[in-house]
Scaffold this motif. Structure first.
Motif, PDB file in Angstrom:
ATOM      1  N   VAL A 166       0.854  -1.189   0.075  1.00  0.00           N
ATOM      2  CA  VAL A 166      -0.108   0.010   0.139  1.00  0.00           C
ATOM      3  C   VAL A 166       0.876   1.191   0.151  1.00  0.00           C
ATOM      4  CG1 VAL A 166      -1.654   1.145   1.379  1.00  0.00           C
ATOM      5  CG2 VAL A 166      -1.899  -1.130   1.040  1.00  0.00           C
ATOM      6  N   ILE A 167       2.086   1.240   0.862  1.00  0.00           N
ATOM      7  CA  ILE A 167       2.788   2.199   0.906  1.00  0.00           C
ATOM      8  C   ILE A 167       3.674   2.631  -0.532  1.00  0.00           C
ATOM      9  CG2 ILE A 167       4.994   3.330   2.227  1.00  0.00           C
ATOM     10  CD1 ILE A 167       3.904   2.012   4.824  1.00  0.00           C
ATOM     11  N   LEU A 168       4.023   1.291  -1.027  1.00  0.00           N
ATOM     12  CA  LEU A 168       4.739   1.603  -2.245  1.00  0.00           C
ATOM     13  C   LEU A 168       3.696   2.118  -3.517  1.00  0.00           C
ATOM     14  CD1 LEU A 168       6.844  -1.947  -2.160  1.00  0.00           C
ATOM     15  CD2 LEU A 168       7.560   0.411  -1.906  1.00  0.00           C
ATOM     16  N   LEU A 169       2.503   1.602  -3.182  1.00  0.00           N
ATOM     17  CA  LEU A 169       1.702   2.247  -4.340  1.00  0.00           C
ATOM     18  C   LEU A 169       1.435   3.412  -4.317  1.00  0.00           C
ATOM     19  CD1 LEU A 169      -0.256   1.721  -6.576  1.00  0.00           C
ATOM     20  CD2 LEU A 169      -2.139   0.977  -4.955  1.00  0.00           C
ATOM     21  N   LEU A 170       1.187   4.097  -3.071  1.00  0.00           N
ATOM     22  CA  LEU A 170       0.975   5.552  -2.764  1.00  0.00           C
ATOM     23  C   LEU A 170       2.329   6.365  -3.143  1.00  0.00           C
ATOM     24  CD1 LEU A 170      -0.876   5.177   0.766  1.00  0.00           C
ATOM     25  CD2 LEU A 170      -1.854   6.098  -1.431  1.00  0.00           C
ATOM     26  N   ALA A 171       3.316   5.842  -2.901  1.00  0.00           N
ATOM     27  CA  ALA A 171       4.650   6.306  -3.195  1.00  0.00           C
ATOM     28  C   ALA A 171       4.826   6.630  -4.885  1.00  0.00           C
ATOM     29  CB  ALA A 171       5.852   5.532  -2.699  1.00  0.00           C
ATOM     30  N   PHE A 172       4.401   5.530  -5.334  1.00  0.00           N
ATOM     31  CA  PHE A 172       4.410   5.544  -6.711  1.00  0.00           C
ATOM     32  C   PHE A 172       3.527   6.447  -7.512  1.00  0.00           C
ATOM     33  CE2 PHE A 172       2.731   4.157 -11.116  1.00  0.00           C
ATOM     34  CZ  PHE A 172       3.707   4.061 -11.589  1.00  0.00           C
ATOM     35  N   VAL A 173       2.028   6.579  -6.849  1.00  0.00           N
ATOM     36  CA  VAL A 173       1.081   7.709  -7.242  1.00  0.00           C
ATOM     37  C   VAL A 173       1.670   9.147  -7.118  1.00  0.00           C
ATOM     38  CG1 VAL A 173      -1.142   8.448  -6.792  1.00  0.00           C
ATOM     39  CG2 VAL A 173      -0.870   5.987  -7.055  1.00  0.00           C
ATOM     40  N   GLY A 174       2.269   9.650  -5.856  1.00  0.00           N
ATOM     41  CA  GLY A 174       2.666  10.509  -5.451  1.00  0.00           C
ATOM     42  C   GLY A 174       3.967  10.785  -6.460  1.00  0.00           C
ATOM     43  N   TYR A 175       4.923   9.987  -6.983  1.00  0.00           N
ATOM     44  CA  TYR A 175       5.766  10.126  -7.653  1.00  0.00           C
ATOM     45  C   TYR A 175       5.265  10.741  -9.243  1.00  0.00           C
ATOM     46  CZ  TYR A 175      10.507   9.499 -10.333  1.00  0.00           C
ATOM     47  OH  TYR A 175      11.533   9.571 -11.077  1.00  0.00           O
ATOM     48  N   VAL A 176       4.337  10.035  -9.621  1.00  0.00           N
ATOM     49  CA  VAL A 176       3.559  10.395 -11.055  1.00  0.00           C
ATOM     50  C   VAL A 176       3.084  11.666 -10.940  1.00  0.00           C
ATOM     51  CG1 VAL A 176       1.574   9.644 -12.485  1.00  0.00           C
ATOM     52  CG2 VAL A 176       3.111   7.953 -11.526  1.00  0.00           C
ATOM     53  N   PHE A 177       2.431  12.091  -9.891  1.00  0.00           N
ATOM     54  CA  PHE A 177       1.816  13.255  -9.616  1.00  0.00           C
ATOM     55  C   PHE A 177       3.106  14.433  -9.780  1.00  0.00           C
ATOM     56  CE2 PHE A 177       0.504  16.894  -7.062  1.00  0.00           C
ATOM     57  CZ  PHE A 177      -0.784  17.172  -7.771  1.00  0.00           C
ATOM     58  N   CYS A 178       4.213  14.115  -8.998  1.00  0.00           N
ATOM     59  CA  CYS A 178       5.081  15.389  -9.182  1.00  0.00           C
ATOM     60  C   CYS A 178       5.715  15.098 -10.637  1.00  0.00           C
ATOM     61  CB  CYS A 178       6.147  14.853  -8.276  1.00  0.00           C
ATOM     62  SG  CYS A 178       5.846  14.934  -6.397  1.00  0.00           S
ATOM     63  N   LEU A 179       5.859  14.001 -11.271  1.00  0.00           N
ATOM     64  CA  LEU A 179       6.450  14.260 -12.746  1.00  0.00           C
ATOM     65  C   LEU A 179       5.338  15.089 -13.616  1.00  0.00           C
ATOM     66  CD1 LEU A 179       7.509  10.573 -13.111  1.00  0.00           C
ATOM     67  CD2 LEU A 179       8.847  12.759 -13.313  1.00  0.00           C
ATOM     68  N   SER A 180       3.927  14.870 -13.184  1.00  0.00           N
ATOM     69  CA  SER A 180       3.034  15.719 -14.297  1.00  0.00           C
ATOM     70  C   SER A 180       2.888  17.101 -13.889  1.00  0.00           C
ATOM     71  CB  SER A 180       1.744  15.038 -13.951  1.00  0.00           C
ATOM     72  OG  SER A 180       1.295  15.325 -12.549  1.00  0.00           O
ATOM     73  N   ARG A 181       3.452  17.416 -12.513  1.00  0.00           N
ATOM     74  CA  ARG A 181       3.389  18.937 -12.096  1.00  0.00           C
ATOM     75  C   ARG A 181       4.646  19.810 -12.265  1.00  0.00           C
ATOM     76  NH1 ARG A 181      -1.019  17.865 -12.686  1.00  0.00           N
ATOM     77  NH2 ARG A 181      -3.013  18.269 -11.531  1.00  0.00           N
ATOM     78  N   ILE A 182       5.790  19.162 -11.867  1.00  0.00           N
ATOM     79  CA  ILE A 182       7.100  19.607 -11.785  1.00  0.00           C
ATOM     80  C   ILE A 182       8.301  18.731 -12.232  1.00  0.00           C
ATOM     81  CG2 ILE A 182       7.004  21.488  -9.959  1.00  0.00           C
ATOM     82  CD1 ILE A 182       7.907  19.481  -8.182  1.00  0.00           C
ATOM     83  N   LEU A 183       7.968  18.493 -13.885  1.00  0.00           N
ATOM     84  CA  LEU A 183       8.849  17.366 -14.565  1.00  0.00           C
ATOM     85  C   LEU A 183      10.269  17.334 -14.087  1.00  0.00           C
ATOM     86  CD1 LEU A 183       8.874  14.745 -16.327  1.00  0.00           C
ATOM     87  CD2 LEU A 183       8.730  16.403 -18.022  1.00  0.00           C
ATOM     88  N   TRP A 184      10.821  18.546 -14.442  1.00  0.00           N
ATOM     89  CA  TRP A 184      12.229  18.651 -14.474  1.00  0.00           C
ATOM     90  C   TRP A 184      12.779  18.625 -13.125  1.00  0.00           C
ATOM     91  CZ3 TRP A 184      14.251  17.002 -18.753  1.00  0.00           C
ATOM     92  CH2 TRP A 184      13.585  17.215 -20.128  1.00  0.00           C
TER      93      TRP A 184
END
Length: 220
Positions: free
Chosen positions: A10-28
């Motif tokens: 569950v924690i790994l999934l939430l971390a992955f979702v958060g990482y995707v969100f960060c990439l979509s907002r502040i890619l570089w």
């Protein structure tokens, strides 16, 4: 299963979702931080032996997250607005006119996009190029929260650069008056702009009513 075994995925999934969100907002920024973290771990876990498997898994996860972030960015509605200071490009160089869209759509009582469309069509029939400004709250008044700049443009039969949906927590008045003054355009609205008298000073105001289902514009 132990609580740790249950919580770990569950924690790994939430971390992955958060990482995707960060990439979509502040890619570089996100990619830069990822590279920095990768460089740190590279000191202790070089690309050799059994480490290659784990580096491959990490690379696959990052690549998958990047693909998901790009898909998320493409799926989001475009909400950017045209720069106000830039003089608009007019089709066939027709004279322009600014429409206080949030005001006009109430001319026949309840908020109605058809009322605003009728005024737009009336102006276009007179060989004028309309530029419509709307409060962010307009979509709520109309009962359609999905409406964005593209949606309004399609509904009103104009191009996207003729529509400006102003940012939330702001009023369209300030934007449309500034735009009208910088481009020497009249303003279609029944608003007196009393709270922005200095901005409205010198602008030609065109008032109107709906009579028999059709717009009647005064001073055009």
């Amino acid at each position: 299963m132990t609580p740790i075994e249950i919580l770990t995925p569950v924690i790994l999934l939430l971390a992955f979702v958060g990482y995707v969100f960060c990439l979509s907002r502040i890619l570089w920024v996100t990619l830069g931080l990822t590279a920095a973290i990768g460089a740190y771990f590279l000191r202790g876990y070089p690309f050799e032996g059994a480490n290659l498997f784990y580096w491959g898994v990490a690379g696959g996860v990052i690549f998958t997250a990047w693909l998901a972030a790009m898909a998320l960015r493409r799926a989001e509605p475009v909400t950017k607005t045209q720069p106000l200071a830039k003089k608009p490009k007019r089709k066939n160089d027709l004279p322009g006119v600014v429409i206080d869209g949030t005001n006009v759509m109430f001319w026949d009582g309840e908020a109605d996009l058809r009322t605003l469309r009728a005024v737009v069509d009336k102006l276009r029939a007179k060989n004028l190029s309309p530029f419509v400004f709307l409060d962010a709250s307009s979509r709520h008044h109309l009962g359609d929260k999905s409406l964005n700049q593209n949606g309004f443009a399609k509904a009103l039969g104009v191009t996207r650069d003729q529509i400006m949906v102003c940012p939330a927590q702001t009023e369209a008045d300030a934007f449309l008056l500034k735009f009208a003054k910088e481009n020497s355009m009249p303003v279609v609205s029944n608003d007196r702009f009393g709270d922005r008298a200095a901005q409205a000073k010198g602008l030609k105001l065109i008032k109107g009513v709906i009579a028999g289902g059709k717009p009647v514009l005064q001073g055009l």
